[in-house]
Design an enzyme around this catalytic site. Structure first.
Site, PDB file in Angstrom:
ATOM      1  N   CYS A 247      55.292 -23.452  67.293  1.00  0.00           N
ATOM      2  CA  CYS A 247      55.012 -23.265  65.990  1.00  0.00           C
ATOM      3  C   CYS A 247      56.153 -22.107  65.464  1.00  0.00           C
ATOM      4  CB  CYS A 247      53.763 -22.861  65.135  1.00  0.00           C
ATOM      5  SG  CYS A 247      52.610 -23.867  65.796  1.00  0.00           S
TER       6      CYS A 247
ATOM      7  N   CYS B 282      62.511 -24.366  52.991  1.00  0.00           N
ATOM      8  CA  CYS B 282      63.191 -23.611  53.941  1.00  0.00           C
ATOM      9  C   CYS B 282      64.739 -23.815  54.294  1.00  0.00           C
ATOM     10  CB  CYS B 282      62.438 -24.076  55.449  1.00  0.00           C
ATOM     11  SG  CYS B 282      60.633 -24.172  55.147  1.00  0.00           S
TER      12      CYS B 282
ATOM     13  N   HIS C  86      61.699 -17.906  61.645  1.00  0.00           N
ATOM     14  CA  HIS C  86      61.847 -18.223  60.235  1.00  0.00           C
ATOM     15  C   HIS C  86      61.238 -17.286  59.524  1.00  0.00           C
ATOM     16  CE1 HIS C  86      62.806 -21.418  57.749  1.00  0.00           C
ATOM     17  NE2 HIS C  86      61.012 -21.893  58.377  1.00  0.00           N
TER      18      HIS C  86
END
Lengths: 99, 377
Positions: free
Chosen positions: B198, B80, B321
């Site tokens: 989340c 990430c 994300h």
């Protein structure tokens, strides 16, 4: 070295295998509601220190989540053991014992 | 040694794109960044291309038909933190005098490839015990709750704040506010974390043009990179659940920049799951050890409040994300804020911004990669 390794990363020597079994103490835990494929959720996942080896290990508690989780705490005594099959990964289990 | 500056930024909104490949997302983001910097693709001297989960050679696959062909092109995977790591590399090249104009890219196509949890490698010992990424953050949260007395509400409040910020962000995936009760009553994932704590898997791309001091001279919109630091995680076995890596890397960044946490106006931090942000308050020195949740409860870190404002963009929780792109989306926000171009979510007088990006699921370690950037006007 935990998780197990066959050779030492520093000197290259072969390492011997230790059984992960003994008494330990809980450090942190969670009830997992969405697990990886093959896991039936919910289950309690925990990190505990294993006293005889002085290491931390990750494993599952062998009881379904419930009201008893309200009464556990950091330092809670647990017994820890591993389950090995001829194939597949080692599974680590824990059971809450009394203070 | 020259300083490095961000001269241009660009991104496409993160979300679910059907039937596209990486180039379809990267090329528009790069064009925005080039236009923003006022340079042509042919002026670029090196390309640093971040991606976490896609095919090899993605930079070349993306740019083979462009005027970037033939230039140094370096593909970077650091989970990430791939895009943030690509920026670290570009800054190093600029500072070393190996290039005066560099293009940095981050991209991910995640939806359609990964639905729900990002899988761990099949031979990972911890995954074999049932560890997932949200469960890892849940273990951090529970440790914090037990040691410092923080509560499930404290973690949930991170989502409430970031979703409120995103109302003012046209690039955010989620722009509706959520209440504390809604966050807490959403589906449990790994206690105390619920679904609304989340981040959402997303596709997306972001880009930045990084230039040397001589190219930046006279460009009043260029933003100086005062620190660009990277580390990898320490062994979990050695550190327990103290989560020291970000603290270590941030301390180095503050040292390089010659400033401290009290100087930061805005920070974009890695809120893939809410404990990531709450712990970052403490590791970055905004809160005293153990006080992150209490400080948030007292209204710190919110738009309109005293600095630092954390995740004015809405963070990963509201933006979505795409692992390989997130680091540059954080830079995008900080650059807009420091230029005074952030529109309705502009933090008044923002002068110093920080980004903190975490990446990885090598679970023997606290994290694969931790990257901290400090940018100044």
């Amino acid at each position: 070295m935990y998780p197990a390794k066959q050779t030492c990363s520093i000197c290259g020597n072969l390492l011997h295998d230790e059984q992960l079994v003994g008494n330990g103490h809980l450090v942190t835990w969670t009830v997992v509601h969405q697990g990886p494929p093959g896991f039936s959720a919910p289950y309690v996942l925990a990190w505990a220190t294993l006293d005889n080896l002085g290491i931390g290990v990750l494993g599952r508690l062998n009881a379904p989540p419930g009201e008893w989780l309200q009464h556990i705490h950091v330092g809670q005594p647990v017994s820890i053991w591993e389950e090995r099959n001829s194939t597949g990964p080692v599974h680590i289990w824990m059971e809450v014992t009394h203070d | 040694m020259t300083d490095a500056y961000v001269a241009g930024v660009g991104m496409v909104p993160f979300g679910r794109y059907e039937g596209v490949n990486e180039a379809d997302l990267v090329l528009p983001a790069v064009q925005v960044a080039l236009d923003d910097a006022g340079v042509e693709a042919s002026d670029v001297q090196a390309v640093f291309f971040g991606n976490a989960l896609g095919p090899p050679g993605l930079g070349q696959r993306t740019f083979w038909a462009s005027s970037l062909v033939g230039k140094p092109m370096i593909n970077i995977e650091n989970a990430c933190a791939s895009a943030a790591t690509a920026l670290v590399e570009a800054v190093a090249w600029i500072k070393a005098g190996m290039a005066d104009i560099a293009l940095v890219v981050g991209v991910e196509i995640l939806t359609g490839r990964v639905e729900g949890l990002i899988p761990m490698p099949s031979d990972d010992h911890y995954a074999a015990q049932g560890l997932t990424l949200p469960a890892l953050y849940a273990l951090k949260a529970r440790y914090h709750m037990e040691i410092y007395g923080s509560t499930p509400e404290h973690f949930a409040q991170v989502s409430v704040k970031n979703r409120r910020h995103a109302v003012y962000h046209d690039m955010a995936r989620f722009r509706q506010e959520v209440s504390l009760a809604e966050v807490l009553s959403s589906r449990p994932i790994a206690e105390p974390l619920t679904l609304l704590q989340c981040c959402l898997n997303a596709d997306g791309a972001a880009a930045a043009i990084v230039v040397s001091e001589c190219v930046a001279r006279g460009n009043r919109r260029a933003v100086r990179i005062a620190a660009s630091t990277i580390g990898s995680g320490l062994r979990r076995q050695d550190i327990g659940w103290e989560e020291q890596t970000l603290k270590r890397v941030a301390r180095l960044a503050y040292e390089h920049a010659g400033i401290g946490p009290e100087d930061i106006s805005i920070a974009e931090v890695h809120d893939a799951f809410t404990p990531g942000e709450l712990l970052a308050y403490e590791r970055l020195g905004f809160s005293k050890e153990g006080m992150g949740g209490i400080d948030l409860e007292h209204g710190r870190f919110c738009l309109g409040g005293k600095p630092p404002v954390v995740n004015p963009s809405g963070g990963l929780l509201a933006r979505g994300h795409p692992p390989g792109a997130t680091g540059l989306a954080q830079i995008h926000e900080v650059v807009l804020q420091l230029r005074g171009e952030a529109g309705p979510r502009q933090v008044d007088g923002a002068r110093v911004g920080l980004t903190a990006t975490m990446g990885g699921n090598v679970s023997q370690l606290e994290t694969n990669a931790c990257v901290v950037h400090i940018l100044t006007r």
